[in-house]
Design an enzyme around this catalytic site. Structure first.
Site, mmCIF file in Angstrom:
data_model
loop_
_atom_site.group_PDB
_atom_site.id
_atom_site.type_symbol
_atom_site.label_atom_id
_atom_site.label_comp_id
_atom_site.label_asym_id
_atom_site.label_seq_id
_atom_site.Cartn_x
_atom_site.Cartn_y
_atom_site.Cartn_z
ATOM 1 N N TYR A 55 19.626 9.441 9.135
ATOM 2 C CA TYR A 55 19.508 8.296 10.051
ATOM 3 C C TYR A 55 18.870 8.766 11.355
ATOM 4 O O TYR A 55 19.233 9.832 11.870
ATOM 5 C CB TYR A 55 20.899 7.730 10.387
ATOM 6 C CG TYR A 55 21.133 6.378 9.735
ATOM 7 C CD1 TYR A 55 20.244 5.336 9.957
ATOM 8 C CD2 TYR A 55 22.235 6.159 8.919
ATOM 9 C CE1 TYR A 55 20.446 4.102 9.348
ATOM 10 C CE2 TYR A 55 22.433 4.932 8.310
ATOM 11 C CZ TYR A 55 21.531 3.912 8.537
ATOM 12 O OH TYR A 55 21.725 2.697 7.948
ATOM 13 N N GLU A 99 17.863 6.297 14.242
ATOM 14 C CA GLU A 99 17.527 5.137 15.083
ATOM 15 C C GLU A 99 17.063 5.599 16.458
ATOM 16 O O GLU A 99 17.647 6.513 17.047
ATOM 17 C CB GLU A 99 18.749 4.223 15.226
ATOM 18 C CG GLU A 99 18.771 3.182 14.123
ATOM 19 C CD GLU A 99 20.156 2.808 13.686
ATOM 20 O OE1 GLU A 99 20.947 3.732 13.401
ATOM 21 O OE2 GLU A 99 20.429 1.600 13.618
ATOM 22 N N ASP A 108 -5.045 -7.712 11.871
ATOM 23 C CA ASP A 108 -4.230 -7.243 10.751
ATOM 24 C C ASP A 108 -5.190 -6.545 9.788
ATOM 25 O O ASP A 108 -5.929 -7.186 9.041
ATOM 26 C CB ASP A 108 -3.545 -8.439 10.081
ATOM 27 C CG ASP A 108 -2.669 -8.019 8.913
ATOM 28 O OD1 ASP A 108 -2.880 -6.904 8.381
ATOM 29 O OD2 ASP A 108 -1.796 -8.801 8.509
ATOM 30 N N THR A 151 -0.538 -2.066 6.797
ATOM 31 C CA THR A 151 0.324 -1.361 5.870
ATOM 32 C C THR A 151 -0.306 0.008 5.682
ATOM 33 O O THR A 151 -1.436 0.251 6.112
ATOM 34 C CB THR A 151 0.398 -2.076 4.508
ATOM 35 O OG1 THR A 151 -0.928 -2.322 4.055
ATOM 36 C CG2 THR A 151 1.162 -3.372 4.593
ATOM 37 N N LYS A 210 -2.349 0.548 1.084
ATOM 38 C CA LYS A 210 -3.471 -0.097 0.392
ATOM 39 C C LYS A 210 -4.643 0.886 0.384
ATOM 40 O O LYS A 210 -4.534 1.949 -0.210
ATOM 41 C CB LYS A 210 -3.780 -1.437 1.055
ATOM 42 C CG LYS A 210 -2.593 -2.425 0.973
ATOM 43 C CD LYS A 210 -2.966 -3.784 1.496
ATOM 44 C CE LYS A 210 -1.865 -4.807 1.308
ATOM 45 N NZ LYS A 210 -0.890 -4.858 2.397
ATOM 46 N N ARG A 222 4.366 3.073 0.596
ATOM 47 C CA ARG A 222 4.558 1.684 1.007
ATOM 48 C C ARG A 222 5.207 1.702 2.383
ATOM 49 O O ARG A 222 6.299 2.262 2.555
ATOM 50 C CB ARG A 222 5.470 0.953 0.019
ATOM 51 C CG ARG A 222 5.004 1.018 -1.412
ATOM 52 C CD ARG A 222 5.654 -0.023 -2.274
ATOM 53 N NE ARG A 222 5.015 -1.297 -2.040
ATOM 54 C CZ ARG A 222 3.816 -1.641 -2.555
ATOM 55 N NH1 ARG A 222 3.155 -0.809 -3.330
ATOM 56 N NH2 ARG A 222 3.299 -2.806 -2.281
HETATM 57 N N1 DSN Z 1 0.771 -8.484 -0.821
HETATM 58 C C1 DSN Z 1 -0.375 -8.012 -0.102
HETATM 59 C C2 DSN Z 1 -1.646 -8.296 -0.800
HETATM 60 O O1 DSN Z 1 -1.647 -8.201 -2.016
HETATM 61 O O2 DSN Z 1 -2.638 -8.597 -0.189
HETATM 62 C C3 DSN Z 1 -0.415 -8.503 1.273
HETATM 63 O O3 DSN Z 1 0.830 -8.383 1.822
#
Ligand code: DSN
Length: 434
Positions: A53, A55, A200, A227, A230, A236
């Site tokens: 942990y 925080e 974003d 994120t 990707k 993730r």
């Molecule tokens: N779920 C993602 C996507 O597939 O674009 C976005 O959050």
């Protein structure tokens, strides 16, 4: 990966891990938001940091025993800032949705207005879909595409909306838009009304890191949310980056902007999250280091080359692509116009062949989200496996043959076997122990 202990203690779950690995190996992963991480990233996720942990933030935690966690988080922050050329990085968001939520709460009060992209035009659920928590708190106004054939954003409409609604934030970014954005136009509009700009970049972070696409910070954006799993090819997780405090060439629009890093940090913790997942932050740091290597630039540029080639070949075969092509890693196909097959039906058919993609709304879709007119696909994962332009030609051919022979079970079975055999020529990055 070695899962001998799971195998011993819980064979049912071990069998599922094995089955998923086989699925990922024998099929073509075409979902544009997915990728294959390196073995080092997988290893990082399974380290003892999962026990801890922590925080708070490095140097200011609410639990003892932070000597190693502080060092890990500082390394991740430093690497993220280096990749994206910005002043501040928060590496704690659990994923993209919390990263966006924390960013909205960092800058806005309940009832404040933010302008984002329409969901069916490529925006994301967290950009104001009425079902989300953010939309219950903030007033979301939407802009969209002006010309569906070119994908050009309706910047005049965005300007008019900004003048009319005086938003606190203007949000660029998408999860289903195949074109590059004109970030400078967003910044100019935001400056007129004193709004903070957020991009974003979840889908394209790896392409920005690899210099295949423009970095919103270069145009003067204040914040990027992302994120890490990707195109960036990490675990993730989420990320919030901000700029404009030290090196933004545009003058800060407001004294408060200088405080943006603190506002963001407080909004992530204790605002909307508890303890950070330090094993994931370790894996982010590993992935960030990979993204800083020269090979990552080659990867990012190949992702775009592959997407353009796949787009060209699909269009030659009669697939109607929204915006008639792509500038990035993703393709949006109008399957109703192309073959009078719905997005849901196409997703199911391709799934049965080992071609994994997803049904998706297209701009001004007359169908419902659960069975829309389109499909969305992309090249990040197959490029990680080493596929190049010539492989895209095969994929376009299989996609066409699958649709044309959709009622011919025997033909589809042969096609499926051919795809498995083809995929087996390409290893997964996690196979590589070096
Ligand atoms: N779920 C993602 C996507 O597939 O674009 C976005 O959050």
């Amino acid at each position: 990966m070695n899962i001998s202990s799971i195998k011993k203690n819980d064979p049912r779950l071990a069998a599922l891990v094995k089955a998923e690995e086989t699925r990922q190996r024998t099929g073509l992963e075409l979902i544009p938001s997915e990728n294959y991480v390196s073995r080092a990233v997988l290893e990082a996720l399974g380290t003892v940091f999962t026990n801890k942990y922590s925080e708070g933030y490095p140097g200011k935690r609410y639990y003892g025993g932070q000597v190693n966690t502080d060092a890990v988080e500082k390394i991740a922050i430093g690497r993220a800032k280096k990749i994206f050329h910005c002043d501040h990085a928060n590496v704690q968001p659990y994923s993209g949705a919390p990263a966006n939520l924390a960013t909205y709460f960092a800058w806005m009060e309940p009832g404040d207005t933010i302008i984002g992209m329409e969901l069916s035009h490529g925006g994301h659920l967290t950009h104001g879909d009425p079902r989300t928590a953010a939309a219950k708190v903030f007033n979301f106004i939407r802009y969209g595409i002006k010309n569906i054939e070119t994908g050009e954003i309706d910047y005049e409409h965005l300007y008019d909306l900004a003048i009319k609604h005086k938003p606190k934030m203007i949000l660029a970014g998408f999860s289903a838009y195949p074109r590059e954005l004109d970030y400078k136009k967003f910044v100019d509009i935001a400056k007129e009304v004193g709004a903070v700009t957020i991009a974003d970049i979840a889908h394209i972070a790896g392409l920005i890191a690899g210099k295949a696409l423009k970095n919103p910070f270069d145009a003067g954006f204040h914040i990027c949310t992302s994120t890490t799993h990707k195109t960036l090819r990490g675990p993730r997780g989420g990320l919030i980056l901000s700029n404009g405090i030290v090196s933004n060439p545009l003058k800060p629009i407001d004294k408060k902007i200088e405080n943006l890093p603190t506002l963001i940090d407080r909004s992530v913790f204790p605002g909307i999250q508890g303890g950070p997942h330090i094993n994931v932050i370790l894996a982010k740091a590993v992935a960030f280091s990979e993204a800083l290597q020269p090979e990552f630039r080659i990867y990012a540029s190949q992702v775009v080359k592959n997407a353009k080639r796949l787009a060209k070949k699909l269009m030659e075969k009669g697939f109607k692509l929204v915006t008639n092509g792509t500038d990035n890693h993703l393709l949006l196909v109008d399957m109703i116009t192309s073959f009078n097959v719905s997005g849901g039906e196409a997703e199911k058919l391709y799934d049965s062949l080992g071609l994994t993609l997803n049904k998706n709304m297209i701009p001004n879709d007359s169908r419902k989200p659960y069975d829309p007119s389109g499909i969305r696909l992309g090249t990040p994962a197959i490029t990680t496996r080493g596929m190049k332009e010539k492989d895209m030609d095969h994929i376009a051919g299989w996609m066409y043959d699958g649709i044309v022979h959709k009622k011919d079970e025997k033909y589809l079975n042969v096609l499926k076997e051919e795809i498995i055999e083809y995929c087996m020529q390409f290893s997964l990055p996690s196979d590589n122990k070096s």
